[in-house]
Scaffold this active site. Structure first.
Site, PDB file in Angstrom:
ATOM      1  CD  GLN A   1       9.459   6.811   2.519  1.00 27.56           C
ATOM      2  OE1 GLN A   1       9.584   7.032   1.321  1.00 27.56           O
ATOM      3  NE2 GLN A   1       9.935   5.728   3.070  1.00 27.56           N
TER       4      GLN A   1
ATOM      5  CB  CYS B   1      -7.168   6.238  -3.365  1.00 28.61           C
ATOM      6  SG  CYS B   1      -7.088   5.025  -2.050  1.00 28.61           S
TER       7      CYS B   1
ATOM      8  CD  GLN C   1     -10.790   0.860  -0.776  1.00 26.17           C
ATOM      9  OE1 GLN C   1     -11.767   1.162  -0.093  1.00 26.17           O
ATOM     10  NE2 GLN C   1      -9.575   1.269  -0.477  1.00 26.17           N
TER      11      GLN C   1
ATOM     12  N   PRO D   1      -3.129 -31.165 -12.116  1.00 26.80           N
ATOM     13  CG  PRO D   1      -1.976 -31.561 -14.104  1.00 26.80           C
ATOM     14  CD  PRO D   1      -1.816 -31.575 -12.630  1.00 26.80           C
TER      15      PRO D   1
ATOM     16  CE  LYS E   1      -7.696   7.276   6.122  1.00 23.16           C
ATOM     17  NZ  LYS E   1      -6.688   6.413   5.465  1.00 23.16           N
TER      18      LYS E   1
ATOM     19  CG  HIS F   1      -9.140   1.787  -4.922  1.00 22.23           C
ATOM     20  ND1 HIS F   1      -8.373   0.645  -4.984  1.00 22.23           N
ATOM     21  CD2 HIS F   1      -8.561   2.567  -3.980  1.00 22.23           C
ATOM     22  CE1 HIS F   1      -7.366   0.734  -4.123  1.00 22.23           C
ATOM     23  NE2 HIS F   1      -7.451   1.896  -3.506  1.00 22.23           N
TER      24      HIS F   1
HETATM   25  P1  NAP Z   1       4.775   2.089  -0.818  1.00 24.25           P
HETATM   26  O1  NAP Z   1       4.603   1.566  -2.196  1.00 24.25           O
HETATM   27  O2  NAP Z   1       4.765   1.104   0.301  1.00 24.25           O
HETATM   28  O3  NAP Z   1       6.128   2.970  -0.775  1.00 24.25           O
HETATM   29  C1  NAP Z   1       6.540   3.688   0.380  1.00 24.25           C
HETATM   30  C2  NAP Z   1       8.042   3.491   0.602  1.00 24.25           C
HETATM   31  O4  NAP Z   1       8.319   2.134   0.937  1.00 24.25           O
HETATM   32  C3  NAP Z   1       8.926   3.741  -0.601  1.00 24.25           C
HETATM   33  O5  NAP Z   1       9.111   5.104  -0.810  1.00 24.25           O
HETATM   34  C4  NAP Z   1      10.219   3.033  -0.187  1.00 24.25           C
HETATM   35  O6  NAP Z   1      10.985   3.934   0.654  1.00 24.25           O
HETATM   36  C5  NAP Z   1       9.718   1.867   0.650  1.00 24.25           C
HETATM   37  N1  NAP Z   1       9.767   0.528   0.004  1.00 24.25           N
HETATM   38  C6  NAP Z   1      10.056  -0.601   0.668  1.00 24.25           C
HETATM   39  N2  NAP Z   1      10.005  -1.677  -0.167  1.00 24.25           N
HETATM   40  C7  NAP Z   1       9.682  -1.224  -1.378  1.00 24.25           C
HETATM   41  C8  NAP Z   1       9.465  -1.848  -2.657  1.00 24.25           C
HETATM   42  N3  NAP Z   1       9.563  -3.179  -2.829  1.00 24.25           N
HETATM   43  N4  NAP Z   1       9.132  -1.074  -3.718  1.00 24.25           N
HETATM   44  C9  NAP Z   1       8.987   0.268  -3.558  1.00 24.25           C
HETATM   45  N5  NAP Z   1       9.173   0.906  -2.381  1.00 24.25           N
HETATM   46  C10 NAP Z   1       9.511   0.181  -1.279  1.00 24.25           C
HETATM   47  O7  NAP Z   1       3.633   3.142  -0.451  1.00 24.25           O
HETATM   48  P2  NAP Z   1       2.525   3.826  -1.399  1.00 24.25           P
HETATM   49  O8  NAP Z   1       1.430   2.869  -1.672  1.00 24.25           O
HETATM   50  O9  NAP Z   1       3.198   4.502  -2.523  1.00 24.25           O
HETATM   51  O10 NAP Z   1       1.913   4.907  -0.369  1.00 24.25           O
HETATM   52  C11 NAP Z   1       2.583   6.112  -0.001  1.00 24.25           C
HETATM   53  C12 NAP Z   1       1.589   7.007   0.733  1.00 24.25           C
HETATM   54  O11 NAP Z   1       0.527   7.341  -0.163  1.00 24.25           O
HETATM   55  C13 NAP Z   1       0.912   6.319   1.939  1.00 24.25           C
HETATM   56  O12 NAP Z   1       0.724   7.280   2.958  1.00 24.25           O
HETATM   57  C14 NAP Z   1      -0.417   5.862   1.389  1.00 24.25           C
HETATM   58  O13 NAP Z   1      -1.405   5.770   2.394  1.00 24.25           O
HETATM   59  C15 NAP Z   1      -0.722   7.008   0.412  1.00 24.25           C
HETATM   60  N6  NAP Z   1      -1.622   6.595  -0.676  1.00 24.25           N
HETATM   61  C16 NAP Z   1      -1.411   5.422  -1.340  1.00 24.25           C
HETATM   62  C17 NAP Z   1      -2.262   5.091  -2.380  1.00 24.25           C
HETATM   63  C18 NAP Z   1      -2.080   3.805  -3.148  1.00 24.25           C
HETATM   64  O14 NAP Z   1      -2.936   3.492  -3.983  1.00 24.25           O
HETATM   65  N7  NAP Z   1      -1.016   3.024  -2.937  1.00 24.25           N
HETATM   66  C19 NAP Z   1      -3.317   5.941  -2.738  1.00 24.25           C
HETATM   67  C20 NAP Z   1      -3.488   7.159  -2.045  1.00 24.25           C
HETATM   68  C21 NAP Z   1      -2.625   7.468  -1.018  1.00 24.25           C
HETATM   69  P3  NAP Z   1      12.604   4.069   0.599  1.00 24.25           P
HETATM   70  O15 NAP Z   1      12.999   4.298  -0.823  1.00 24.25           O
HETATM   71  O16 NAP Z   1      12.896   5.259   1.459  1.00 24.25           O
HETATM   72  O17 NAP Z   1      13.079   2.756   1.141  1.00 24.25           O
END
Ligand code: NAP
Length: 366
Positions: free
Chosen positions: A73, A135, A162, A190, A241, A271
Protein backbone atom coordinates in the site's frame (compact mmCIF):
# COMPACT_ATOMS: atom_id res chain seq x y z
CA UNK A 1 -4.16 -23.09 6.63
CA UNK A 2 -2.74 -19.70 7.53
CA UNK A 3 -4.91 -16.61 7.10
CA UNK A 4 -3.14 -14.10 4.85
CA UNK A 5 -4.37 -10.52 4.38
CA UNK A 6 -3.38 -8.44 1.35
CA UNK A 7 -3.34 -4.65 1.43
CA UNK A 8 -2.52 -2.60 -1.68
CA UNK A 9 -3.22 -5.49 -4.05
CA UNK A 10 -4.61 -3.22 -6.81
CA UNK A 11 -1.57 -0.91 -7.06
CA UNK A 12 1.38 -1.50 -9.41
CA UNK A 13 3.34 -3.80 -7.08
CA UNK A 14 0.22 -5.45 -5.66
CA UNK A 15 -1.22 -6.29 -9.12
CA UNK A 16 2.05 -7.86 -10.23
CA UNK A 17 2.23 -9.81 -6.97
CA UNK A 18 -1.32 -11.13 -7.54
CA UNK A 19 -0.44 -12.25 -11.10
CA UNK A 20 2.71 -14.05 -9.99
CA UNK A 21 0.92 -15.75 -7.08
CA UNK A 22 -1.76 -17.04 -9.45
CA UNK A 23 0.90 -18.32 -11.88
CA UNK A 24 2.64 -20.20 -9.05
CA UNK A 25 -0.63 -21.46 -7.43
CA UNK A 26 0.38 -19.82 -4.14
CA UNK A 27 -3.25 -19.05 -3.22
CA UNK A 28 -4.01 -22.77 -2.79
CA UNK A 29 -1.69 -22.75 0.25
CA UNK A 30 -3.62 -20.18 2.32
CA UNK A 31 -6.94 -18.58 3.19
CA UNK A 32 -6.72 -15.17 1.52
CA UNK A 33 -8.40 -11.95 2.66
CA UNK A 34 -8.26 -8.69 0.72
CA UNK A 35 -8.25 -5.27 2.40
CA UNK A 36 -8.76 -1.77 1.00
CA UNK A 37 -8.38 1.79 2.22
CA UNK A 38 -11.04 3.01 -0.26
CA UNK A 39 -13.49 0.22 -1.21
CA UNK A 40 -14.45 -1.67 2.00
CA UNK A 41 -17.44 -3.99 1.42
CA UNK A 42 -16.95 -4.28 -2.36
CA UNK A 43 -16.33 -7.67 -3.95
CA UNK A 44 -12.84 -9.07 -3.34
CA UNK A 45 -10.79 -10.64 -6.15
CA UNK A 46 -11.60 -14.32 -6.58
CA UNK A 47 -8.83 -16.73 -5.62
CA UNK A 48 -8.94 -20.26 -4.19
CA UNK A 49 -9.97 -20.12 -0.47
CA UNK A 50 -10.67 -16.38 -0.55
CA UNK A 51 -13.09 -14.32 1.55
CA UNK A 52 -15.63 -12.67 -0.80
CA UNK A 53 -15.77 -9.04 0.48
CA UNK A 54 -13.08 -6.40 0.86
CA UNK A 55 -12.28 -5.66 4.51
CA UNK A 56 -11.18 -2.30 5.89
CA UNK A 57 -7.41 -1.87 5.78
CA UNK A 58 -7.80 0.78 8.48
CA UNK A 59 -9.48 -1.51 11.03
CA UNK A 60 -6.83 -3.05 13.33
CA UNK A 61 -9.36 -5.59 14.71
CA UNK A 62 -9.83 -7.15 11.25
CA UNK A 63 -6.11 -6.97 10.47
CA UNK A 64 -5.19 -8.68 13.75
CA UNK A 65 -7.21 -11.77 12.81
CA UNK A 66 -4.59 -12.54 10.13
CA UNK A 67 -1.52 -14.76 10.62
CA UNK A 68 0.31 -12.87 7.89
CA UNK A 69 -0.22 -9.40 6.40
CA UNK A 70 1.28 -8.45 3.03
CA UNK A 71 1.25 -4.70 2.37
CA UNK A 72 1.91 -3.12 -1.02
CA UNK A 73 0.00 0.00 0.00
CA UNK A 74 2.93 2.38 0.58
CA UNK A 75 4.98 3.97 3.33
CA UNK A 76 2.33 6.23 4.86
CA UNK A 77 0.06 3.25 5.44
CA UNK A 78 2.85 1.23 7.08
CA UNK A 79 3.79 4.17 9.28
CA UNK A 80 0.22 4.47 10.51
CA UNK A 81 -0.83 0.82 10.92
CA UNK A 82 2.28 -1.26 11.76
CA UNK A 83 2.98 0.46 15.14
CA UNK A 84 -0.72 0.05 16.12
CA UNK A 85 -0.60 -3.69 15.46
CA UNK A 86 2.70 -4.07 17.33
CA UNK A 87 1.34 -2.06 20.29
CA UNK A 88 -1.69 -4.35 20.48
CA UNK A 89 0.66 -7.36 20.56
CA UNK A 90 -0.29 -8.80 17.16
CA UNK A 91 1.87 -11.94 16.82
CA UNK A 92 1.66 -12.26 13.01
CA UNK A 93 4.19 -11.83 10.23
CA UNK A 94 4.34 -8.50 8.38
CA UNK A 95 5.60 -8.53 4.77
CA UNK A 96 5.95 -5.10 3.13
CA UNK A 97 6.99 -3.43 -0.13
CA UNK A 98 7.43 0.05 1.40
CA UNK A 99 10.74 1.48 2.58
CA UNK A 100 9.48 2.59 6.05
CA UNK A 101 10.72 -0.41 8.04
CA UNK A 102 13.70 -1.52 5.93
CA UNK A 103 16.45 -0.14 8.13
CA UNK A 104 14.84 -1.12 11.47
CA UNK A 105 16.77 -3.74 13.47
CA UNK A 106 13.74 -6.03 13.61
CA UNK A 107 13.41 -6.14 9.77
CA UNK A 108 15.10 -8.39 7.27
CA UNK A 109 15.34 -6.91 3.77
CA UNK A 110 14.35 -9.86 1.60
CA UNK A 111 15.98 -10.77 -1.70
CA UNK A 112 15.66 -14.51 -2.17
CA UNK A 113 18.41 -15.13 -4.77
CA UNK A 114 20.93 -13.29 -2.59
CA UNK A 115 19.94 -13.81 1.07
CA UNK A 116 17.59 -16.81 1.23
CA UNK A 117 19.62 -18.42 4.02
CA UNK A 118 19.39 -15.23 6.11
CA UNK A 119 15.61 -15.15 5.59
CA UNK A 120 15.36 -18.81 6.65
CA UNK A 121 17.50 -18.11 9.74
CA UNK A 122 15.27 -15.15 10.69
CA UNK A 123 12.07 -17.17 10.25
CA UNK A 124 13.45 -20.02 12.36
CA UNK A 125 14.43 -17.64 15.13
CA UNK A 126 10.98 -15.99 15.24
CA UNK A 127 11.52 -12.97 12.96
CA UNK A 128 8.24 -11.22 12.16
CA UNK A 129 9.09 -8.34 9.82
CA UNK A 130 10.22 -8.90 6.23
CA UNK A 131 10.57 -6.00 3.81
CA UNK A 132 11.34 -5.90 0.09
CA UNK A 133 14.36 -3.76 -0.80
CA UNK A 134 14.46 -0.67 -2.98
CA UNK A 135 13.88 -1.76 -6.59
CA UNK A 136 17.20 -0.57 -8.07
CA UNK A 137 19.11 -1.97 -5.10
CA UNK A 138 17.53 -5.43 -5.47
CA UNK A 139 18.16 -5.48 -9.23
CA UNK A 140 21.77 -4.29 -8.78
CA UNK A 141 22.44 -7.04 -6.22
CA UNK A 142 20.98 -9.80 -8.40
CA UNK A 143 23.12 -8.58 -11.34
CA UNK A 144 26.38 -8.20 -9.37
CA UNK A 145 25.72 -11.02 -6.88
CA UNK A 146 28.77 -13.03 -8.01
CA UNK A 147 31.22 -10.15 -7.63
CA UNK A 148 29.90 -9.31 -4.15
CA UNK A 149 29.94 -12.97 -3.10
CA UNK A 150 33.60 -13.30 -4.17
CA UNK A 151 34.35 -10.16 -2.13
CA UNK A 152 35.77 -8.50 -5.25
CA UNK A 153 33.96 -5.16 -5.14
CA UNK A 154 35.74 -2.11 -3.68
CA UNK A 155 32.96 0.30 -4.71
CA UNK A 156 30.21 0.81 -7.27
CA UNK A 157 28.88 3.96 -8.87
CA UNK A 158 25.39 3.48 -10.28
CA UNK A 159 23.69 5.95 -12.63
CA UNK A 160 20.06 4.94 -12.91
CA UNK A 161 17.39 5.31 -15.60
CA UNK A 162 14.14 4.55 -13.75
CA UNK A 163 10.75 3.96 -15.32
CA UNK A 164 7.59 5.96 -14.60
CA UNK A 165 5.78 2.98 -13.02
CA UNK A 166 8.42 2.99 -10.28
CA UNK A 167 6.51 5.98 -8.87
CA UNK A 168 3.16 4.11 -8.82
CA UNK A 169 0.05 3.60 -10.95
CA UNK A 170 -1.07 7.25 -11.02
CA UNK A 171 2.36 8.43 -12.21
CA UNK A 172 2.56 5.85 -14.98
CA UNK A 173 -0.90 6.88 -16.19
CA UNK A 174 0.23 10.52 -16.10
CA UNK A 175 3.18 9.75 -18.40
CA UNK A 176 0.71 8.24 -20.88
CA UNK A 177 -1.51 11.35 -20.58
CA UNK A 178 1.53 13.52 -21.28
CA UNK A 179 2.29 11.41 -24.36
CA UNK A 180 -1.31 11.78 -25.51
CA UNK A 181 -1.01 15.58 -25.26
CA UNK A 182 2.20 15.41 -27.31
CA UNK A 183 0.59 13.11 -29.90
CA UNK A 184 -2.49 15.27 -30.37
CA UNK A 185 -0.38 18.44 -30.78
CA UNK A 186 1.66 16.63 -33.43
CA UNK A 187 -1.57 15.52 -35.17
CA UNK A 188 -2.72 19.17 -35.34
CA UNK A 189 0.48 20.32 -37.05
CA UNK A 190 1.78 17.42 -39.16
CA UNK A 191 3.25 19.68 -41.84
CA UNK A 192 5.60 21.69 -39.56
CA UNK A 193 9.36 21.23 -39.89
CA UNK A 194 11.31 19.39 -37.19
CA UNK A 195 12.64 22.51 -35.46
CA UNK A 196 9.21 24.21 -35.45
CA UNK A 197 7.67 21.06 -33.96
CA UNK A 198 10.40 20.91 -31.32
CA UNK A 199 9.60 24.52 -30.32
CA UNK A 200 5.86 23.75 -30.07
CA UNK A 201 6.47 20.63 -28.00
CA UNK A 202 8.88 22.42 -25.64
CA UNK A 203 6.32 25.19 -25.16
CA UNK A 204 3.55 22.59 -24.66
CA UNK A 205 5.45 20.65 -21.99
CA UNK A 206 6.37 23.83 -20.11
CA UNK A 207 2.83 25.26 -20.40
CA UNK A 208 0.10 25.24 -17.75
CA UNK A 209 -2.21 22.71 -19.48
CA UNK A 210 0.35 19.88 -19.64
CA UNK A 211 -0.75 17.11 -17.17
CA UNK A 212 1.82 16.99 -14.36
CA UNK A 213 -0.10 16.77 -11.10
CA UNK A 214 1.77 13.64 -9.94
CA UNK A 215 5.33 14.13 -11.21
CA UNK A 216 5.13 17.93 -10.88
CA UNK A 217 7.13 18.19 -14.13
CA UNK A 218 7.00 16.89 -17.69
CA UNK A 219 8.46 13.40 -18.05
CA UNK A 220 7.42 12.73 -21.66
CA UNK A 221 10.14 14.21 -23.94
CA UNK A 222 12.12 14.98 -20.78
CA UNK A 223 13.96 13.36 -17.85
CA UNK A 224 13.99 14.13 -14.14
CA UNK A 225 17.35 13.97 -12.33
CA UNK A 226 15.89 13.68 -8.81
CA UNK A 227 13.85 10.85 -7.25
CA UNK A 228 12.35 11.02 -3.73
CA UNK A 229 13.17 13.62 -1.05
CA UNK A 230 16.30 15.75 -0.43
CA UNK A 231 18.86 14.78 2.21
CA UNK A 232 21.46 17.03 3.91
CA UNK A 233 24.23 14.97 2.22
CA UNK A 234 23.10 16.36 -1.16
CA UNK A 235 21.90 12.91 -2.16
CA UNK A 236 18.32 12.17 -3.04
CA UNK A 237 16.74 9.61 -0.70
CA UNK A 238 16.68 7.13 -3.61
CA UNK A 239 20.48 7.54 -3.98
CA UNK A 240 21.03 7.14 -0.21
CA UNK A 241 19.18 3.81 -0.20
CA UNK A 242 21.69 2.12 -2.52
CA UNK A 243 24.56 1.86 -0.03
CA UNK A 244 22.63 1.37 3.20
CA UNK A 245 20.20 -1.23 1.89
CA UNK A 246 22.73 -3.16 -0.21
CA UNK A 247 25.12 -3.45 2.73
CA UNK A 248 22.29 -4.55 5.03
CA UNK A 249 21.23 -7.27 2.56
CA UNK A 250 24.83 -8.40 2.03
CA UNK A 251 25.55 -8.23 5.78
CA UNK A 252 28.90 -6.64 4.88
CA UNK A 253 31.52 -6.52 7.65
CA UNK A 254 32.88 -3.25 6.26
CA UNK A 255 30.68 -0.91 4.25
CA UNK A 256 31.00 -1.19 0.47
CA UNK A 257 30.46 2.33 -0.93
CA UNK A 258 27.66 2.48 -3.54
CA UNK A 259 26.57 5.87 -4.85
CA UNK A 260 25.45 7.66 -8.01
CA UNK A 261 22.68 9.75 -9.55
CA UNK A 262 19.11 8.43 -9.82
CA UNK A 263 17.17 9.66 -12.83
CA UNK A 264 13.53 9.17 -13.84
CA UNK A 265 13.10 8.56 -17.58
CA UNK A 266 10.06 8.10 -19.79
CA UNK A 267 10.16 4.28 -19.89
CA UNK A 268 6.92 2.67 -18.67
CA UNK A 269 8.44 -0.26 -16.81
CA UNK A 270 11.97 -1.53 -15.93
CA UNK A 271 14.83 0.25 -14.22
CA UNK A 272 18.24 0.40 -15.92
CA UNK A 273 21.60 1.25 -14.36
CA UNK A 274 24.92 2.28 -15.89
CA UNK A 275 27.63 1.01 -13.56
CA UNK A 276 31.26 1.82 -12.84
CA UNK A 277 32.68 -0.97 -10.69
CA UNK A 278 36.04 -0.72 -8.94
CA UNK A 279 37.34 -4.17 -8.08
CA UNK A 280 39.67 -4.84 -5.16
CA UNK A 281 42.23 -6.30 -7.58
CA UNK A 282 42.71 -6.45 -11.32
CA UNK A 283 40.82 -9.22 -13.10
CA UNK A 284 40.48 -10.64 -16.60
CA UNK A 285 37.27 -9.89 -18.45
CA UNK A 286 36.61 -13.63 -18.91
CA UNK A 287 36.74 -14.36 -15.18
CA UNK A 288 34.52 -11.33 -14.37
CA UNK A 289 31.98 -12.65 -16.92
CA UNK A 290 32.11 -16.15 -15.46
CA UNK A 291 31.67 -14.92 -11.86
CA UNK A 292 28.71 -12.70 -12.84
CA UNK A 293 26.82 -15.27 -14.87
CA UNK A 294 27.18 -18.21 -12.49
CA UNK A 295 25.90 -16.40 -9.38
CA UNK A 296 22.17 -17.20 -9.42
CA UNK A 297 19.35 -18.45 -11.66
CA UNK A 298 18.11 -14.99 -12.63
CA UNK A 299 21.12 -13.01 -13.79
CA UNK A 300 21.67 -13.21 -17.56
CA UNK A 301 25.00 -12.23 -19.03
CA UNK A 302 24.69 -10.33 -22.33
CA UNK A 303 27.76 -10.27 -24.61
CA UNK A 304 29.18 -6.79 -25.17
CA UNK A 305 28.14 -6.39 -28.80
CA UNK A 306 25.96 -3.68 -30.30
CA UNK A 307 23.40 -6.21 -31.57
CA UNK A 308 23.08 -8.09 -28.26
CA UNK A 309 22.96 -4.90 -26.20
CA UNK A 310 20.22 -3.27 -28.29
CA UNK A 311 18.18 -6.49 -28.44
CA UNK A 312 18.49 -7.61 -24.82
CA UNK A 313 19.28 -4.65 -22.55
CA UNK A 314 16.17 -2.50 -23.04
CA UNK A 315 12.83 -1.99 -21.25
CA UNK A 316 11.11 -3.24 -24.42
CA UNK A 317 12.94 -6.57 -24.13
CA UNK A 318 12.81 -7.02 -20.35
CA UNK A 319 9.36 -5.75 -19.22
CA UNK A 320 7.36 -8.55 -17.63
CA UNK A 321 10.38 -10.90 -17.46
CA UNK A 322 12.02 -12.34 -14.37
CA UNK A 323 15.61 -12.52 -15.65
CA UNK A 324 17.99 -9.65 -14.88
CA UNK A 325 20.32 -9.02 -17.83
CA UNK A 326 23.71 -7.40 -17.41
CA UNK A 327 25.88 -6.43 -20.36
CA UNK A 328 28.26 -3.76 -21.68
CA UNK A 329 30.82 -5.40 -19.37
CA UNK A 330 34.30 -4.24 -20.36
CA UNK A 331 37.48 -2.96 -18.73
CA UNK A 332 37.59 0.84 -18.60
CA UNK A 333 40.40 3.16 -19.60
CA UNK A 334 40.37 4.45 -15.98
CA UNK A 335 42.63 1.57 -14.87
CA UNK A 336 42.77 -2.21 -14.81
CA UNK A 337 40.57 -2.56 -11.70
CA UNK A 338 37.68 -0.63 -13.28
CA UNK A 339 34.82 -2.26 -15.18
CA UNK A 340 31.90 -0.73 -17.02
CA UNK A 341 28.51 -2.49 -17.05
CA UNK A 342 24.86 -1.83 -17.83
CA UNK A 343 22.06 -3.76 -16.17
CA UNK A 344 18.29 -3.69 -16.42
CA UNK A 345 15.47 -5.49 -14.66
CA UNK A 346 11.75 -5.41 -14.18
CA UNK A 347 11.41 -3.32 -11.04
CA UNK A 348 7.91 -4.65 -10.41
CA UNK A 349 9.08 -8.29 -10.45
CA UNK A 350 12.50 -8.89 -8.80
CA UNK A 351 12.53 -5.19 -7.86
CA UNK A 352 9.34 -5.47 -5.77
CA UNK A 353 6.76 -8.27 -5.97
CA UNK A 354 8.92 -11.38 -6.36
CA UNK A 355 10.99 -11.04 -3.14
CA UNK A 356 7.70 -10.62 -1.23
CA UNK A 357 6.18 -13.67 -2.94
CA UNK A 358 9.24 -15.80 -2.11
CA UNK A 359 9.23 -14.92 1.59
CA UNK A 360 5.46 -15.49 1.81
CA UNK A 361 5.93 -18.90 0.22
CA UNK A 362 8.65 -19.71 2.78
CA UNK A 363 6.29 -18.69 5.60
CA UNK A 364 3.47 -20.86 4.21
CA UNK A 365 5.73 -23.87 3.72
CA UNK A 366 7.29 -23.67 7.19
P1 NAP B 1 0.50 2.45 -6.30
O1 NAP B 1 0.46 1.86 -7.66
O2 NAP B 1 0.40 3.94 -6.20
O3 NAP B 1 -0.65 1.75 -5.41
C1 NAP B 1 -0.83 2.03 -4.03
C2 NAP B 1 -2.32 2.19 -3.72
O4 NAP B 1 -2.83 3.36 -4.37
C3 NAP B 1 -3.22 1.09 -4.23
O5 NAP B 1 -3.15 -0.03 -3.41
C4 NAP B 1 -4.60 1.77 -4.18
O6 NAP B 1 -5.11 1.66 -2.83
C5 NAP B 1 -4.27 3.22 -4.49
N1 NAP B 1 -4.63 3.70 -5.85
C6 NAP B 1 -5.08 4.93 -6.11
N2 NAP B 1 -5.31 5.10 -7.44
C7 NAP B 1 -4.99 3.95 -8.04
C8 NAP B 1 -4.99 3.50 -9.41
N3 NAP B 1 -5.36 4.30 -10.42
N4 NAP B 1 -4.59 2.24 -9.68
C9 NAP B 1 -4.18 1.42 -8.68
N5 NAP B 1 -4.15 1.79 -7.38
C10 NAP B 1 -4.54 3.05 -7.04
O7 NAP B 1 1.85 2.08 -5.54
P2 NAP B 1 3.00 1.02 -5.95
O8 NAP B 1 3.86 1.60 -7.00
O9 NAP B 1 2.39 -0.30 -6.14
O10 NAP B 1 3.88 1.05 -4.60
C11 NAP B 1 3.49 0.41 -3.38
C12 NAP B 1 4.69 0.39 -2.44
O11 NAP B 1 5.73 -0.39 -3.04
C13 NAP B 1 5.30 1.78 -2.20
O12 NAP B 1 5.75 1.85 -0.86
C14 NAP B 1 6.47 1.83 -3.15
O13 NAP B 1 7.50 2.69 -2.69
C15 NAP B 1 6.93 0.36 -3.11
N6 NAP B 1 7.65 -0.04 -4.32
C16 NAP B 1 7.16 0.29 -5.56
C17 NAP B 1 7.85 -0.14 -6.67
C18 NAP B 1 7.37 0.20 -8.06
O14 NAP B 1 8.08 -0.10 -9.02
N7 NAP B 1 6.19 0.80 -8.25
C19 NAP B 1 9.03 -0.90 -6.54
C20 NAP B 1 9.48 -1.24 -5.25
C21 NAP B 1 8.77 -0.81 -4.15
P3 NAP B 1 -6.67 1.39 -2.46
O15 NAP B 1 -7.11 0.19 -3.23
O16 NAP B 1 -6.66 1.14 -0.99
O17 NAP B 1 -7.35 2.65 -2.90
Amino acid sequence: MKKVGFIGWRGMVGSVLMERMKEESDFTLMESYFFSTSQTGALAPKTPNSHDKLLSALDPRELMKMDVLVSCQGGEYTQEIYPQLKKEGWPGIWIDAASTLRMKDESVIVLDPVNRSHIREALTSGGKTFVGGNCTVSLLLIALHGLFRENLVEWVSSMTYQAASGAGAKNMLELLDQMKAVGSTFDQHPALGALELEARMTSLMNGPSFPKENFGHPLALNLLPWIDSELPSGQSKEEWKAQVEANKILRSKTTIPIDGTCVRVGALRCHSQGLTIKLKKSAHLSSVEEIIQSANSWVQFVPNTKADSLAKLTPAAVSGKLHVPIGRVRPMTLGDQYFNAFTIGDQLLWGAAEPLRCVLRMVLEE
